[in-house]
Design a protein around this motif. Structure first.
Motif, PDB file in Angstrom:
ATOM      1  N   PHE A 140      37.016  50.113  30.867  1.00 11.70           N
ATOM      2  CA  PHE A 140      37.421  48.879  31.539  1.00 11.70           C
ATOM      3  C   PHE A 140      38.902  48.936  31.895  1.00 11.70           C
ATOM      4  O   PHE A 140      39.717  49.511  31.169  1.00 11.70           O
ATOM      5  N   SER A 141      39.257  48.283  32.987  1.00  4.47           N
ATOM      6  CA  SER A 141      40.662  48.161  33.368  1.00  4.47           C
ATOM      7  C   SER A 141      41.237  46.911  32.715  1.00  4.47           C
ATOM      8  O   SER A 141      40.678  45.820  32.872  1.00  4.47           O
TER       9      SER A 141
ATOM     10  N   THR B 160      41.227  40.559  36.205  1.00  5.05           N
ATOM     11  CA  THR B 160      39.891  40.921  36.695  1.00  5.05           C
ATOM     12  C   THR B 160      39.424  39.862  37.693  1.00  5.05           C
ATOM     13  O   THR B 160      39.581  38.663  37.448  1.00  5.05           O
ATOM     14  N   VAL B 161      38.876  40.316  38.817  1.00  2.00           N
ATOM     15  CA  VAL B 161      38.352  39.395  39.836  1.00  2.00           C
ATOM     16  C   VAL B 161      36.911  39.020  39.520  1.00  2.00           C
ATOM     17  O   VAL B 161      36.494  37.869  39.667  1.00  2.00           O
ATOM     18  N   TYR B 162      36.135  40.006  39.043  1.00  2.00           N
ATOM     19  CA  TYR B 162      34.717  39.753  38.765  1.00  2.00           C
ATOM     20  C   TYR B 162      34.203  40.827  37.817  1.00  2.00           C
ATOM     21  O   TYR B 162      34.631  41.988  37.876  1.00  2.00           O
TER      22      TYR B 162
ATOM     23  N   VAL C 251      29.745  46.447  36.392  1.00  2.88           N
ATOM     24  CA  VAL C 251      30.728  46.613  37.457  1.00  2.88           C
ATOM     25  C   VAL C 251      31.886  45.673  37.170  1.00  2.88           C
ATOM     26  O   VAL C 251      31.687  44.511  36.812  1.00  2.88           O
ATOM     27  N   GLN C 252      33.106  46.228  37.258  1.00  7.05           N
ATOM     28  CA  GLN C 252      34.314  45.421  37.082  1.00  7.05           C
ATOM     29  C   GLN C 252      35.139  45.526  38.362  1.00  7.05           C
ATOM     30  O   GLN C 252      35.505  46.621  38.781  1.00  7.05           O
TER      31      GLN C 252
ATOM     32  N   PRO D 120      43.296  35.876  42.419  1.00  4.26           N
ATOM     33  CA  PRO D 120      41.823  35.829  42.389  1.00  4.26           C
ATOM     34  C   PRO D 120      41.309  34.389  42.389  1.00  4.26           C
ATOM     35  O   PRO D 120      41.904  33.500  41.790  1.00  4.26           O
ATOM     36  N   VAL D 121      40.193  34.182  43.089  1.00  9.03           N
ATOM     37  CA  VAL D 121      39.590  32.852  43.167  1.00  9.03           C
ATOM     38  C   VAL D 121      38.957  32.513  41.822  1.00  9.03           C
ATOM     39  O   VAL D 121      38.189  33.309  41.277  1.00  9.03           O
TER      40      VAL D 121
END
Length: 1457
Positions: free
Chosen positions: A614-615, A620-622, A633-634, A938-939
């Motif tokens: 993981f980053s 994180t956006v999603y 998926v990250q 990020p939204v």
């Protein structure tokens, strides 16, 4: 004093039902009506696609009811019927309203709404004929079985006839032209744009005075159309001169029957058949279908069959008929029934299902000879079910029982083998198959719980069953005829919380410690419901209160996601139950901060993951799952990572020149949105070896400008987006409507005699060559109508996006083809129409709303809700509003056969800002509008779709006003607030070993709460609800604060042959001897119970039986003077009773006072710590009809006097008394003022002066009113008095001695009136929700702290409130109401202002006071498109923000429970 009245819980009772082709000719719908709400249901198989092979003709799937549409009308439905009109692709509904209105409406496929075809108004003085009181003369609608005409009985004296147009030749159609003196002009402009749209489907109506048909015709009992006549023939059952049971010695058999042939062309109406001398207790007529024809007459004590061609035949169903009538009746064995309040419906040509007033279901077979003459009846008791208000045959083998006294039921009846009735005297158990069981499981036996509605005593609502909603019997009388016997099983039920007779406020037993310090007390409502064996208690809460498992403090988190990982299968949970349907276990929790991310591993403990793929360096956006929960998926701002567990499979750096701000996933696709509007598609390419699986990147060729503001990837399994729905094959030939074949019509046998005499309406006039054996296929088609729902729809993938100009675009994936484009979506139009192929035309139609700004869509979500995801819900979040749209099938749509219609809801995202903040917000908005629409951050998604939280799917709306949105397989939208923990910035579902099917959320204090949804309530209801069946009638309920328990008064009715008689000196109990077939009267036996809110069971050993013949008339928790408490007052349970011996014996009553004490509980029964202790029980000089407390004293109404008592040494000492009017049935007290309600003489205000020991009359209402209930209305220093009356009005009175009209204060002044349309038996009062002065975000006006909310519960199962308003708010909302009356579309032609006007049967001097704002009408303003909002605000000279702020204030004030 000004006020607002609004209903917050719709009525749930069902009074009318009809089965018709409401939407199209390919599917039947069930339309039910209760009060002013119309709901449309579809029968849907409750199937598992994996096991669909096991269903067949002999084993159909279990059916359930899915609600497809709900309409609220401005008038109560009095009668409901359906008709198939010429030139229409669907059936129309005929609805009648008081006093004599008739509306013809049908479904509009263009707007997914009701459209009005024609209106008929017959309330002029000529039609009224001198009648002023219309209570017993409600309009009744009947439709000809051949759909040639409809009739409405108006005012009991006029027959109004509506001929329907037929498809005829030009020569014949000249005969059908309407006459010049027609009284009604139908609304033909709203009809289909077919070839015949210029013609109205309904010709001009005309009326017949019943006296013209027969001069003796009066007191009409029933009107019905008969089957098998060449012209429409109507049967009228009437009683020329009335009689009653006490007058049978001199006058009996007073009922007559007349059959009238209606010649619609010539308007000549000859009487073709009449019979007089029928029993006086005839109740209704049930027409018999061909080949038998004729009619059944249901009387209280007999059942008759009448036909024109054969002599009458009748049987006595009990022994009363032997003396009450001279009509020739045969005895029906040992049958002992009473047919009053019975509902009947034919399930075959010669078989009738009758539901009796006690809920018993009988199948009555008509035994006919070869000449089609009925020679006998056979009664078979098949089941015991709900107390029925209406009964309707649905699809093949399905029966709907509508009820206003219990849950409405959908039954499936199956034909058992034909048996010769010469044995089986004893009862036998009939097995009932539950289709959810496998063949290996044993079937359910008699008296097993059948209904799986969440309404009974258990910990989990999903497991609740209602005992004996259907009991099955098999007792059969001896006979020598072959009779088909039937068995019944419950398939589904509709929850009904009415009739709410008495309501009480209490405290919930389970509330997490984290919420115990809130300023506003958390309350729940307990209301009585039902009657007799359908009696129950309903526990209601308005908001969702999560059960907190644990809490962590994690500051700085802006968003979070939970993801599953391979290897995390469904391990057995803590209780050892392996939940197969619970979904995948969540392995990781990803938290996003402004500059970093945190990844937590969620096993038995929650730990941070140190080294993983993981980053964590940036936000994180999603984060989500792909490949059926196998991969993770990250999405970060500059790259995407694909992981298998903690191992990194692929890292895709994105150098797009702009950071990723939003991502949406629809397995196997992930769609990314960049800050500058670029859209990137990632597709999962799975390999055989999981480690070789990769994401393929492709940039979609979608225009950047106008700027894309929001997008959503959607996997559609409903088939709506591509038109693959079960009912899609619609035959769009309106000129040739499908001929409706009766459901159980046998193979046609032409009877030559009947054919020559009357003709056969089923046969065309011109003989055509016969079709090749259609009868062979018809039964098969009818039997397997549900098979079209078994086909599994192939999933399709779509991308929805909105742009800054408010346009919605739908692209197909992966080929990215534009399939749907709708403009101005963000302004909230009622219907989203495809503008893809529409040529833009310059018009000035939008000039009026040009001032209205175009809001920007901040978020977009399509949630697959409903049964197996068949009801996609489009959610559009603007800055301060949430728009909800449901997708509906639109056959003319191309390339996508779909449209979206807007749904009304109660989720309000708006937050009131102080004026200084409003200016700042306006300035900042102006600045941001000049800059880019999108922020590089990020939204933060506030619409969170979840699956399987406590077995519910839905959407949680985060933000200032968190709401849970559910749309289950029941099909009705439910939105429940969760304001107990304040605003919620982010949310995620969470399924774990320690937290099964739970969820996570952050609150404003940066606390992460791990919670589960309490399962003791059912959330698939207008308010979260739990129904606790009692199997007896609940009369009163009161909450005892000290012991935190509920006192409930119940009664059980038992037949009795005993009666008290007066022998000159005293009363004596006499036992009357009657035959076995005599229906004995029921005598109720009252009991006092103590209920625990922990288990919702009666606390053992607390049941207190009252004396025989003693009725409880009032129950209240009173606070009386007690030296042992700190406040000097203590709560006691006070009961007033009456010995009901009959009219010859003087009525007396008792006052009972109980204390609830704590004792040592019995071993293993912790609830037994509370017991009743009787303190006082003495007989009074009259009936005790009402009870309350005042300044520590007890106040009781005894006979026609009101007494004040002081309690000393467990005895009552009289202090003061006053004489009153007729019958006091309710009393309420504040300080020293006592509000008294008389059953006929309205209300009075009394004052008790303790220092002088004086009880005096202060003021009263001089006008007579039949008061049902009363309560105080309090607004700081002002006080009003609310009453509800028999005419379904709410009236507000005030004491204003300075007013000229009050005669110096002697008379109460009427300050407001409002017609609710439902009876109110119970008010209660609670302080408005408020926030303390030190609250950082004080959102409510200061004057609200001492304002009280007066709430009410109705007998139709509705809840609502009356709220005092400041004058400024009242004036603004009143102006809005006056504009909205004309602005709103009037469904079925009903005017809201006329509906809410005060009604009275007697003429009274003075005008209606009004003074109350109609909250339901005013709240429609929320759901207007933005342009219309601006137009309406402009008309009343105010701003949209001011109106919406007023409404938000009210919503926050009333957010109790």
């Amino acid at each position: 004093m000004f006020s607002l009245c609004k209903q917050t819980h719709p009525p749930t009772a069902v009074e009318h039902s009809v089965c018709c082709n409401f939407f199209n000719r390919n599917e039947k719908s069930l339309v039910v009506a209760g009060a002013n709400v119309l709901r449309v249901f579809r029968l849907l198989p409750d199937i598992d696609h994996k096991k669909k092979d096991k269903y067949g003709e002999n084993r159909p799937p279990k059916m359930k009811l899915e609600c497809l549409a709900s309409y609220t009308l401005w008038g109560n439905v009095v009668s409901l019927s359906s008709a198939s009109l010429a030139g229409s692709a669907r059936d129309a509904l005929l609805i009648s309203f008081k006093e004599a209105k008739l509306s013809l409406v049908e479904y509009d496929p263009d707007k997914n709404d009701l459209r009005t075809l024609s209106l008929h108004y017959f309330e002029d003085d000529d039609m009224r004929g001198g009648w002023t009181q219309m209570e017993q003369r409600l309009p009744v609608i009947r439709v000809d079985p051949e759909n040639r005409c409809a009739v409405m009985l108006g005012y009991g004296r006029k027959l109004i006839i509506l001929p329907f147009r037929k498809e005829l030749s030009p020569e014949d159609s000249e005969l059908m032209q309407p006459s010049s003196n027609a009284d009604v002009k139908p609304m033909s402009q709203h009809l289909n744009n077919s070839a015949n749209a210029s013609k109205s489907p309904v010709l001009a109506s005309y009326s017949i005075a019943l006296k013209d048909l027969d001069e003796k015709m009066d007191n009409v009992i029933d009107v019905q159309f008969l089957h098998g006549y060449y012209e429409p023939t109507i049967l009228i059952l009437f009683e020329p001169i009335k009689t009653f049971a006490g007058r049978l010695a001199v006058r009996k058999d007073t009922v007559s029957m007349v059959a009238v042939s209606l010649s619609l062309n010539t308007r000549v109406h000859p009487t073709i058949w009449s019979i007089s001398g029928l029993p006086h207790d005839c109740l209704q007529a049930v027409p018999v279908m061909k080949p038998l024809g004729g009619t059944l007459i249901l009387a209280t004590n007999s059942l008759l069959y009448l036909n024109q061609s054969v002599p009458p035949y009748g049987v006595a169903v009990n022994s009363v008929a032997d003396t009450s009538t001279n009509f020739l009746l045969k005895n029906q064995g040992s049958l002992n029934l009473s047919l009053d309040c019975a509902q009947a419906c034919f399930i075959a040509n010669d078989k009738l299902v009758v539901s009796l007033h006690g809920g018993e279901l009988y199948v009555v077979s008509l035994l006919a000879d070869s000449m089609r003459s009925v020679r006998g009846f056979h009664f078979e008791r098949a089941a015991a079910s709900v107390l029925t208000t209406c009964i309707t045959l649905c699809e093949d083998n399905y029966l709907f029982l509508g009820s206003r006294l219990g849950n409405s039921l959908l039954l499936r009846y199956t034909m058992k083998d034909e048996v010769a009735l010469n044995g089986h005297d004893e009862e036998e158990d009939i097995t009932i198959l539950d289709d959810k069981q496998d063949d290996s499981e044993p079937p359910l036996k008699k008296k097993k719980h059948l209904d799986n509605l969440g309404d009974c005593m258990a910990t989990n609502v999903a497991e609740l069953k209602d005992p004996e909603e259907l009991e099955v019997y098999g007792k059969e009388d001896k006979a020598s005829v072959q009779i088909t016997s039937y068995s019944f099983e419950v398939c589904d039920s509709l929850l009904n919380i009415g009739p709410c007779g008495n309501i009480s406020i209490g405290e919930p037993a389970f509330l997490s410690e984290e919420f115990s310090t809130t300023v506003n007390a958390d309350l729940e409502l307990l209301t009585t419901a039902g009657h007799g064996k359908n009696g129950a208690l309903c526990v209601l809460q308005r908001s969702v209160r999560p059960q907190v498992v644990t809490t962590f403090e994690l500051p700085g988190v802006s968003d979070m996601w939970t993801v599953a990982a391979p290897g995390k299968t469904n391990a057995p949970l803590e209780d050892g139950v392996d939940d197969v349907d619970a979904g995948p276990m969540h392995a990781f929790l990803v938290l996003s901060r402004t500059d970093s991310s945190i990844v937590l591993q969620t096993g038995h403990e929650i730990n941070e993951v140190d080294s993983s793929g993981f980053s964590t360096q940036g936000p994180t956006v999603y984060a989500g799952n792909l490949g059926n929960n196998k991969y993770i998926v990250q999405v970060c701002q500059m790259g995407v990572r694909l992981l298998l567990g903690v191992d990194l499979l692929q890292h895709i750096p994105l150098d797009l020149g702009s950071p990723v701000v939003h991502a949406s996933c629809a397995d196997p696709y992930v769609v990314l949105l960049c800050c500058d509007g670029q859209v990137v598609l990632l597709t999962l390419k799975e390999a055989r070896q999981p480690s070789l699986t990769r994401l393929a990147v492709s940039k979609l060729s979608i225009a950047y400008r106008p700027q894309v503001t929001a997008l959503c990837a959607y996997r559609d399994v409903s088939g709506l987006f591509c038109g693959a729905v079960p009912y899609a094959e619609i035959d769009d030939e309106p000129d040739q409507p499908d001929v409706e074949v009766p459901l159980f019509e046998a193979k046609k046998e032409l009877d030559d005699e009947d054919e020559l005499l009357y003709g056969d309406s089923d046969m065309p006039i011109v003989m055509q060559p016969p079709a090749p054996e259609p009868e062979q296929d018809a039964p098969k088609k009818n039997t397997l109508w549900w098979q079209k729902y078994l086909s599994e729809t192939k999933a399709s993938f779509w991308l929805l996006m909105t742009r800054e100009n408010g346009t919605l675009e739908i692209y197909s994936l992966p080929d990215c083809k534009l399939c749907f484009l709708s403009k101005h979506v963000s302004s909230g139009p009622k219907v989203l129409v495809d503008n893809l192929e529409v040529v833009p035309v310059a018009s000035n139609s939008s000039s009026s709303s040009s001032e209205a700004p175009t809001p920007i869509v901040r978020e977009l979500l399509v949630a697959p809700l409903g049964h197996l995801g068949s009801r996609p819900l489009l959610m559009i979040r603007l800055d301060e509003e949430l728009l909800l749209y449901q997708a509906f099938y639109y056959a003319k749509g191309h390339p996508m056969p779909i449209r979206f219609s807007r749904m009304n809801h109660n989720v309000y995202l708006r937050e009131r800002k102080p004026k200084s903040k409003k200016k700042q917000a306006a300035e900042s908005q102006a600045e941001t509008s000049e800059m880019s629409v999108m922020s590089p951050e990020p939204v933060n998604c506030q619409l969170r779709y979840f699956r399987n939280i406590a077995s519910y799917n839905g959407v949680l709306v985060c933000g200032v006003s968190p709401h849970w949105i559910f749309l289950t397989s029941r099909g009705e939208l439910r939105a429940h607030p969760m304001h107990i923990d304040g605003p919620i910035p982010c949310f995620a579902p969470f399924h774990n070993v320690n937290c099964s099917q739970g969820f996570l959320y952050f609150n404003n204090k940066s606390e992460l709460r791990i919670c589960v949804l309490p399962t003791h309530l059912s959330y698939d209801a207008p308010w979260p609800c739990r129904k606790v069946p009692l199997r007896c009638t609940a009369h009163f309920v009161a909450y005892h604060l000290e012991s935190k328990t509920y006192c409930v008064v119940t009664s059980i009715s038992e037949p009795s042959s005993q009666i008290f008689k007066f022998n000159g000196e005293d009363k004596e109990l006499v036992s009357e001897k009657r035959s076995e077939r005599f229906p004995l009267p029921s005598v109720p036996r009252f009991s006092l119970l103590l209920f625990s809110p922990v288990s919702w069971e009666v606390i053992p050993n607390t049941k207190t039986e009252l004396d025989e013949w003693e009725h409880v008339s009032c129950l209240k928790n009173v606070r009386l003077a007690d030296e042992g408490t700190h406040s000097g007052l203590k709560g006691f349970v006070a009961i007033g009773t009456n010995y009901n011996y009959g009219e010859d014996i003087t009525s007396r009553g008792r006052i009972l006072i109980f204390d609830i004490i704590e004792v040592v509980p019995e071993p293993g029964q912790p609830l037994t710590k509370n017991r009743f202790k009787s303190l006082y029980s003495k007989e009074q000089k009259g009936p005790v009809t009402a009870i309350t407390h005042c300044s520590g004293f007890l106040v009781s109404a005894v006979g026609q006097k009101i007494y004040i008592w002081q309690m000393k040494d467990n005895d009552l000492v009289g202090i003061a008394f006053i004489d009153t009017q007729i019958y006091i049935h309710q009393m309420f007290c504040i300080n020293s003022l006592i509000l008294v309600a008389d059953v006929y003489k309205s209300i009075s205000l009394l004052r008790f002066q303790e220092e002088y020991r004086t009880l005096s009359l202060v003021s009263k209402d001089f006008r007579p009113a039949e008061v049902y209930s009363t309560e105080f209305l309090i607004d700081n220093s002002q006080m009003g008095f609310l009453i509800s009356d028999r005419q379904k009005n709410i009236v507000l009175y005030m004491y204003q001695p300075e007013s000229r009209d009050s005669f110096g204060g002697q008379r109460l002044i009427r300050r407001g009136d409002y017609h609710l349309g439902q009876h109110i038996n119970s008010f209660f009062r609670v302080r408005c929700r408020w926030q303390p002065d030190n609250s950082a975000e004080r959102k409510l006006p200061a004057a609200s702290e001492k304002r009280h909310l007066s709430m009410f519960a109705t007998l139709d199962g509705g809840l609502g409130y009356v709220l005092p308003l400041p004058e400024k708010t009242y004036r603004r909302l009143l102006m809005l109401q006056n504009v909205m009356v004309n602005h709103m579309q009037h469904v079925a032609g009903l005017n809201p202002k006329a509906f809410r006007t005060f009604r009275n049967t007697t003429k009274v001097l003075g005008n209606a006071a009004r003074g109350m704002v109609d909250g339901e009408l005013v709240w429609q303003y929320w759901h207007l498109p933005i342009g219309e909002k601006w137009d309406v605000a402009k008309k009343i000279g105010t701003k949209v923000d001011d109106i919406l702020d007023d409404m938000i204030d009210i919503e926050r004030l009333v957010a109790q429970f």
